[in-house]
Scaffold this motif. Structure first.
Motif, PDB file in Angstrom:
ATOM      1  N   THR A  13       0.910  -1.173   0.201  1.00 15.49           N
ATOM      2  CA  THR A  13      -0.117   0.198  -0.024  1.00 15.49           C
ATOM      3  C   THR A  13       0.811   1.351   0.023  1.00 15.49           C
ATOM      4  OG1 THR A  13      -1.895  -1.016   1.161  1.00 15.49           O
ATOM      5  CG2 THR A  13      -1.776   1.346   1.322  1.00 15.49           C
ATOM      6  N   ALA A  14       1.850   1.233   0.691  1.00 14.02           N
ATOM      7  CA  ALA A  14       2.617   2.326   0.935  1.00 14.02           C
ATOM      8  C   ALA A  14       3.534   2.822  -0.505  1.00 14.02           C
ATOM      9  CB  ALA A  14       3.880   2.311   1.858  1.00 14.02           C
ATOM     10  N   LEU A  15       3.808   1.640  -1.057  1.00  8.70           N
ATOM     11  CA  LEU A  15       4.396   1.418  -2.505  1.00  8.70           C
ATOM     12  C   LEU A  15       3.284   2.235  -3.533  1.00  8.70           C
ATOM     13  CD1 LEU A  15       6.475  -1.556  -2.755  1.00  8.70           C
ATOM     14  CD2 LEU A  15       7.413   0.523  -2.462  1.00  8.70           C
ATOM     15  N   ILE A  16       2.185   1.912  -3.328  1.00  3.29           N
ATOM     16  CA  ILE A  16       1.177   2.459  -4.234  1.00  3.29           C
ATOM     17  C   ILE A  16       0.871   3.898  -3.932  1.00  3.29           C
ATOM     18  CG2 ILE A  16      -1.365   2.080  -5.049  1.00  3.29           C
ATOM     19  CD1 ILE A  16      -0.998  -0.828  -4.441  1.00  3.29           C
ATOM     20  N   ILE A  17       1.032   4.145  -2.723  1.00  6.02           N
ATOM     21  CA  ILE A  17       0.448   5.511  -2.667  1.00  6.02           C
ATOM     22  C   ILE A  17       1.765   6.385  -2.939  1.00  6.02           C
ATOM     23  CG2 ILE A  17       0.455   7.249  -0.555  1.00  6.02           C
ATOM     24  CD1 ILE A  17      -1.076   4.920   0.900  1.00  6.02           C
ATOM     25  N   SER A  18       2.875   5.721  -2.830  1.00  5.14           N
ATOM     26  CA  SER A  18       4.220   6.833  -3.181  1.00  5.14           C
ATOM     27  C   SER A  18       4.146   6.871  -4.857  1.00  5.14           C
ATOM     28  CB  SER A  18       5.304   6.182  -2.634  1.00  5.14           C
ATOM     29  OG  SER A  18       5.696   5.050  -3.352  1.00  5.14           O
ATOM     30  N   GLY A  19       3.709   6.051  -5.479  1.00  5.79           N
ATOM     31  CA  GLY A  19       3.613   6.197  -6.654  1.00  5.79           C
ATOM     32  C   GLY A  19       2.855   7.252  -7.396  1.00  5.79           C
ATOM     33  N   ALA A  20       1.788   7.765  -6.390  1.00  6.12           N
ATOM     34  CA  ALA A  20       0.949   8.689  -6.747  1.00  6.12           C
ATOM     35  C   ALA A  20       1.493  10.007  -6.617  1.00  6.12           C
ATOM     36  CB  ALA A  20      -0.325   8.479  -6.419  1.00  6.12           C
ATOM     37  N   MET A  21       2.526  10.017  -5.900  1.00  4.38           N
ATOM     38  CA  MET A  21       3.317  11.304  -5.423  1.00  4.38           C
ATOM     39  C   MET A  21       3.593  12.344  -6.759  1.00  4.38           C
ATOM     40  SD  MET A  21       5.497  10.156  -2.418  1.00  4.38           S
ATOM     41  CE  MET A  21       6.426  11.878  -2.280  1.00  4.38           C
ATOM     42  N   PRO A  22       3.245  13.466  -6.591  1.00  4.21           N
ATOM     43  CA  PRO A  22       3.466  14.485  -7.758  1.00  4.21           C
ATOM     44  C   PRO A  22       4.788  14.599  -7.816  1.00  4.21           C
ATOM     45  CG  PRO A  22       2.429  15.629  -6.177  1.00  4.21           C
ATOM     46  CD  PRO A  22       2.222  14.431  -5.554  1.00  4.21           C
ATOM     47  N   ALA A  23       5.319  14.911  -8.914  1.00  4.40           N
ATOM     48  CA  ALA A  23       6.771  15.340  -9.034  1.00  4.40           C
ATOM     49  C   ALA A  23       7.032  16.717  -8.598  1.00  4.40           C
ATOM     50  CB  ALA A  23       7.142  15.575 -10.577  1.00  4.40           C
ATOM     51  N   SER A  24       8.027  16.884  -8.061  1.00  3.94           N
ATOM     52  CA  SER A  24       8.414  18.444  -7.617  1.00  3.94           C
ATOM     53  C   SER A  24       8.663  19.466  -8.785  1.00  3.94           C
ATOM     54  CB  SER A  24       9.298  18.562  -6.567  1.00  3.94           C
ATOM     55  OG  SER A  24      10.772  18.223  -6.883  1.00  3.94           O
ATOM     56  N   ALA A  25       8.612  20.537  -8.225  1.00  6.59           N
ATOM     57  CA  ALA A  25       8.959  21.555  -9.239  1.00  6.59           C
ATOM     58  C   ALA A  25      10.343  21.766  -9.806  1.00  6.59           C
ATOM     59  CB  ALA A  25       8.604  22.930  -8.789  1.00  6.59           C
ATOM     60  N   ASP A  26      11.405  21.161  -8.993  1.00  3.22           N
ATOM     61  CA  ASP A  26      12.568  21.066  -9.592  1.00  3.22           C
ATOM     62  C   ASP A  26      12.926  19.989 -10.319  1.00  3.22           C
ATOM     63  OD1 ASP A  26      13.333  23.248  -7.684  1.00  3.22           O
ATOM     64  OD2 ASP A  26      13.554  22.292  -6.191  1.00  3.22           O
ATOM     65  N   GLN A  27      11.883  18.968 -10.349  1.00  4.18           N
ATOM     66  CA  GLN A  27      12.310  17.617 -11.094  1.00  4.18           C
ATOM     67  C   GLN A  27      12.324  17.814 -12.635  1.00  4.18           C
ATOM     68  OE1 GLN A  27       9.579  14.736 -10.112  1.00  4.18           O
ATOM     69  NE2 GLN A  27      10.422  14.448  -8.168  1.00  4.18           N
ATOM     70  N   ASP A  28      13.066  17.015 -13.339  1.00  2.00           N
ATOM     71  CA  ASP A  28      13.159  16.992 -14.749  1.00  2.00           C
ATOM     72  C   ASP A  28      11.862  16.470 -15.109  1.00  2.00           C
ATOM     73  OD1 ASP A  28      13.418  16.353 -17.665  1.00  2.00           O
ATOM     74  OD2 ASP A  28      15.695  15.899 -17.350  1.00  2.00           O
ATOM     75  N   ALA A  29      10.667  16.992 -15.483  1.00  2.00           N
ATOM     76  CA  ALA A  29       9.466  16.635 -15.783  1.00  2.00           C
ATOM     77  C   ALA A  29       9.152  15.719 -16.782  1.00  2.00           C
ATOM     78  CB  ALA A  29       8.603  17.652 -16.063  1.00  2.00           C
ATOM     79  N   GLY A  30      10.253  15.995 -17.944  1.00  2.00           N
ATOM     80  CA  GLY A  30      10.208  14.730 -19.006  1.00  2.00           C
ATOM     81  C   GLY A  30      10.710  13.438 -18.383  1.00  2.00           C
ATOM     82  N   ALA A  31      11.647  13.465 -17.875  1.00  2.00           N
ATOM     83  CA  ALA A  31      12.312  12.212 -17.294  1.00  2.00           C
ATOM     84  C   ALA A  31      11.592  11.771 -16.390  1.00  2.00           C
ATOM     85  CB  ALA A  31      13.929  12.386 -16.682  1.00  2.00           C
ATOM     86  N   TYR A  32      10.940  12.257 -15.380  1.00  2.00           N
ATOM     87  CA  TYR A  32      10.071  11.788 -14.332  1.00  2.00           C
ATOM     88  C   TYR A  32       8.780  11.148 -14.918  1.00  2.00           C
ATOM     89  CZ  TYR A  32       6.094  11.877 -11.376  1.00  2.00           C
ATOM     90  OH  TYR A  32       4.689  11.721 -10.854  1.00  2.00           O
ATOM     91  N   LEU A  33       8.107  11.586 -16.186  1.00  2.00           N
ATOM     92  CA  LEU A  33       7.020  11.072 -16.755  1.00  2.00           C
ATOM     93  C   LEU A  33       7.297   9.947 -17.569  1.00  2.00           C
ATOM     94  CD1 LEU A  33       5.148  14.428 -17.900  1.00  2.00           C
ATOM     95  CD2 LEU A  33       4.486  13.008 -16.069  1.00  2.00           C
ATOM     96  N   ALA A  34       8.551  10.129 -18.245  1.00  2.00           N
ATOM     97  CA  ALA A  34       9.117   9.087 -18.984  1.00  2.00           C
ATOM     98  C   ALA A  34       9.441   7.841 -18.015  1.00  2.00           C
ATOM     99  CB  ALA A  34      10.213   9.323 -19.800  1.00  2.00           C
ATOM    100  N   GLY A  35       9.961   8.077 -16.919  1.00  2.00           N
ATOM    101  CA  GLY A  35      10.010   6.996 -15.654  1.00  2.00           C
ATOM    102  C   GLY A  35       8.896   6.263 -15.331  1.00  2.00           C
ATOM    103  N   LYS A  36       8.025   7.214 -14.994  1.00  2.00           N
ATOM    104  CA  LYS A  36       6.528   6.741 -14.601  1.00  2.00           C
ATOM    105  C   LYS A  36       6.029   5.870 -15.587  1.00  2.00           C
ATOM    106  CE  LYS A  36       2.576   8.446 -12.045  1.00  2.00           C
ATOM    107  NZ  LYS A  36       1.860   9.465 -11.598  1.00  2.00           N
ATOM    108  N   GLN A  37       5.951   6.303 -16.883  1.00  2.00           N
ATOM    109  CA  GLN A  37       5.348   5.403 -17.744  1.00  2.00           C
ATOM    110  C   GLN A  37       6.152   4.103 -17.909  1.00  2.00           C
ATOM    111  OE1 GLN A  37       2.540   6.439 -19.425  1.00  2.00           O
ATOM    112  NE2 GLN A  37       2.329   4.532 -20.429  1.00  2.00           N
ATOM    113  N   ALA A  38       7.408   4.234 -18.027  1.00  2.00           N
ATOM    114  CA  ALA A  38       8.271   2.899 -18.208  1.00  2.00           C
ATOM    115  C   ALA A  38       7.917   1.895 -16.977  1.00  2.00           C
ATOM    116  CB  ALA A  38       9.662   3.203 -18.219  1.00  2.00           C
ATOM    117  N   ALA A  39       7.747   2.625 -15.885  1.00  2.00           N
ATOM    118  CA  ALA A  39       7.620   1.497 -14.656  1.00  2.00           C
ATOM    119  C   ALA A  39       6.055   1.103 -14.610  1.00  2.00           C
ATOM    120  CB  ALA A  39       7.608   2.506 -13.419  1.00  2.00           C
ATOM    121  N   LEU A  40       5.091   1.621 -15.306  1.00  2.00           N
ATOM    122  CA  LEU A  40       4.038   1.169 -15.388  1.00  2.00           C
ATOM    123  C   LEU A  40       3.862   0.077 -16.369  1.00  2.00           C
ATOM    124  CD1 LEU A  40       1.775   4.440 -15.332  1.00  2.00           C
ATOM    125  CD2 LEU A  40       1.690   2.504 -13.734  1.00  2.00           C
TER     126      LEU A  40
END
Length: 567
Positions: A13-40
């Motif tokens: 449950t903790a892992l699933i909740i953490s997976g829903a956490m938004p990226a912070s403003a300092d993150q590389d949004a493109g890399a973050y979204l690509a990583g999230k998609q690859a993980a899915l």
């Protein structure tokens, strides 16, 4: 669900909740979204790369750290996962998987003090792991007395007795106290001693070291029956030859923890996401690369996650002289086939028929792969060899007759196909799959329709929610001219398999037969949208243009007499 199982699944449950956490403003949004998609998509290599890129901009983000770490563990790359696990705990983030990775790293390096330090700092995995890891860590430090005390504490804990007893026995055997270990395995346990595969082997080896091979054989037979896996069969043969079999089950603290992680993976496999289970399976093989059952579990999980290249690599790591080598190669061939590499899969199976020429399962699997590659003549010859090798009473024979029958059917050898289907039914008289295939084939041929109807009715009664079988039932009613009944069953089949082109086409024909022409054309149009085979595309378009009756006339068949009374 047991308390123990819940203690491990709580992290999911903790892992699933953490997976829903938004990226912070300092993150590389493109890399973050690509990583999230690859993980899915369970593309662990891409996920690890993109999450690592995101960490450059936000190096202390616990969500990125945990997902990058888990991706590396899924790849089996602990060298890159462990520093991330350390970063996670340094941030104060509570991560069961990070704690697991650090425990595995400490055991791998023989740094037993780190296991105690991490537990003292609250970096826990779960009551069972935390308790048993202390026992093994004390043993790693050479303190047998304190190790036994730790195992005894686990034995006394609610719901953990069998695990504590098993690992205490392993520990005693690993230091040569076979009498003490055997006393644990044979001692009184409420509800009886519950064995794992490895603990049965350990007990048998311990008995052999005590000169009690007959008792060891009795233990193996009571657990595995007359169909043991190759490793157990090899052990039994050694015992039957009166060899003094060496103790090799769990020889070190690292192997003890590896077995524990493997057992936990098996414990949660049916309830946890496969990605979570993979963390424990990978930890088990990291600590004990030669533990073939854990390797096969890891490969199987990767296969289920559709990571076929990783599954192939895991299967390929099993040594050629391992008793389970052929099982690993069968798994590797399946992973290659699923990856679309049929020729490579066939090459693996051909090599296996040379190295293991007397194993019928190898030929049966090779036959399946050749059939799927549409090499039907070769498949038939290979299935025939499998049938020659299977014992007469083998439960696998019906399926080989069935699949060989399909291969005969594909090359228009109906006598051969029918003979095999009936041979399969002689071995398993009411199997829905066989009844449906034979019954449907008879309907398509216009032969023995009453018998075909009985077969398909039996199959449909056994599998009422199987769209293909319900379609067969509707289609045989159609062929018998019982159009109203056909519509009922074909509508049901279409609801079960709404995007199947054949079922929608059949429903269109039945609707036409009862005078519902607009609905019939709608179903034919739907069938076209679901990518039918080329031959059917031409026929469906002809029906849409001219109607079913004229198509049947052109095919030399009688037109359907519309249920409304038209002649």
């Amino acid at each position: 669900m047991t308390v123990l199982k819940r203690s491990f699944l709580g992290a999911v449950t903790a892992l699933i909740i953490s997976g829903a956490m938004p990226a912070s403003a300092d993150q590389d949004a493109g890399a973050y979204l690509a990583g999230k998609q690859a993980a899915l998509a369970n593309d662990f290599a891409e996920a690890s790369r993109h999450f690592s890129d995101s960490l450059i901009a936000d190096p202390s983000n616990p969500f990125l750290l945990e997902n990058a770490m888990m991706s590396f563990i899924a790849l089996g790359d602990f060298a890159r996962a462990i520093p991330l696990a350390q970063d996670i705990v340094d941030t104060g983030y509570d991560s069961q998987i990070a704690h697991l990775a650090l425990m595995a790293a400490a055991a791998k390096g023989g740094d037993w003090a780190s296991i105690f330090n991490n537990l003292d700092m609250g970096r826990q995995v779960g009551p069972l792991v935390d308790g048993l890891s202390q026992g093994w860590a004390h043993l790693g430090q050479g303190d047998v007395t304190r190790a036994i005390e730790s195992f005894d504490a686990v034995i006394a804990a609610d719901g953990m007795m069998v695990y504590g007893l098993t690992h205490k026995a392993y520990a005693l055997a690993s230091v040569g106290d076979f009498e003490g270990a055997e006393a644990i395995f044979s001692g009184p346990v409420p509800g009886g001693m519950r064995y794992s595969r490895l603990s049965v082997i350990a007990h048998a080896q311990i008995l052999s070291q005590l000169g009690r091979n007959a008792d060891a054989i009795a233990i193996l037979d009571s657990v595995f029956g007359d169909a043991p896996d190759p490793g157990v069969a090899q052990l039994r043969a050694q015992l039957a030859a009166d060899e003094a079999v060496a103790y090799s089950a769990v020889r070190s603290p690292a192997q003890g923890l590896a077995d524990l992680f493997h057992v936990i993976a098996g414990m949660v496999r049916d309830d946890a996401p496969k990605q979570f289970t993979l963390m424990y399976a990978r930890a088990a093989t990291y600590l004990w690369p030669d533990n073939t059952p854990a390797v096969l579990m890891t490969a199987g999980l990767l296969d289920e996650l559709e990571q076929y290249d990783l599954a192939n690599a895991a299967y390929a790591s099993v040594a050629r002289d391992d008793p389970s080598f052929h099982a690993a190669e069968l798994g590797r061939a399946e992973a290659l086939r699923k990856a679309g590499r049929q020729d490579a899969a066939i090459e693996v199976l051909e090599a296996l028929t040379r190295s293991h020429p007397d194993l019928p399962d190898v030929y049966a699997t090779k036959g399946d792969t050749l059939r799927q590659a549409e090499r039907y003549e070769e498949a038939i010859a290979t299935y025939t060899r499998a049938l020659e090798l299977y014992e007469e009473g083998s439960s696998a024979r019906w399926f080989v007759h069935y699949t060989r029958g399909i291969a005969h059917h594909k090359i228009d050898d109906w006598p051969g196909a029918e003979a095999d289907f009936r041979a399969a039914l002689a071995l398993d008289p009411n199997h829905p799959q066989v009844l449906n295939y034979l019954g449907y084939s008879l309907v398509e041929r216009g032969e023995k329709l009453d018998e075909a109807l009985g077969m398909i009715e039996t199959a449909a009664a056994a599998r009422p929610d199987n769209g293909a079988i319900v379609d067969s039932l509707g289609w045989v009613y159609f062929q018998l001219g019982r159009y109203e009944e056909a519509v009922v069953h074909l509508e049901r089949a279409a609801s079960l398999e709404p995007v199947d082109p054949v079922i929608n086409d059949h429903l269109g024909d039945a609707l036409w037969a009862v005078g519902r022409e607009i609905e019939a054309r709608f179903q034919w149009q739907r069938a076209l949208s679901f990518d039918p085979v080329e031959e059917e595309i031409v026929r469906i378009r002809d029906k849409l243009q001219r109607g079913l009756d004229l198509v049947l006339v052109d095919e030399g068949l009688a037109p359907i007499r519309i249920a409304s009374g038209d002649d």
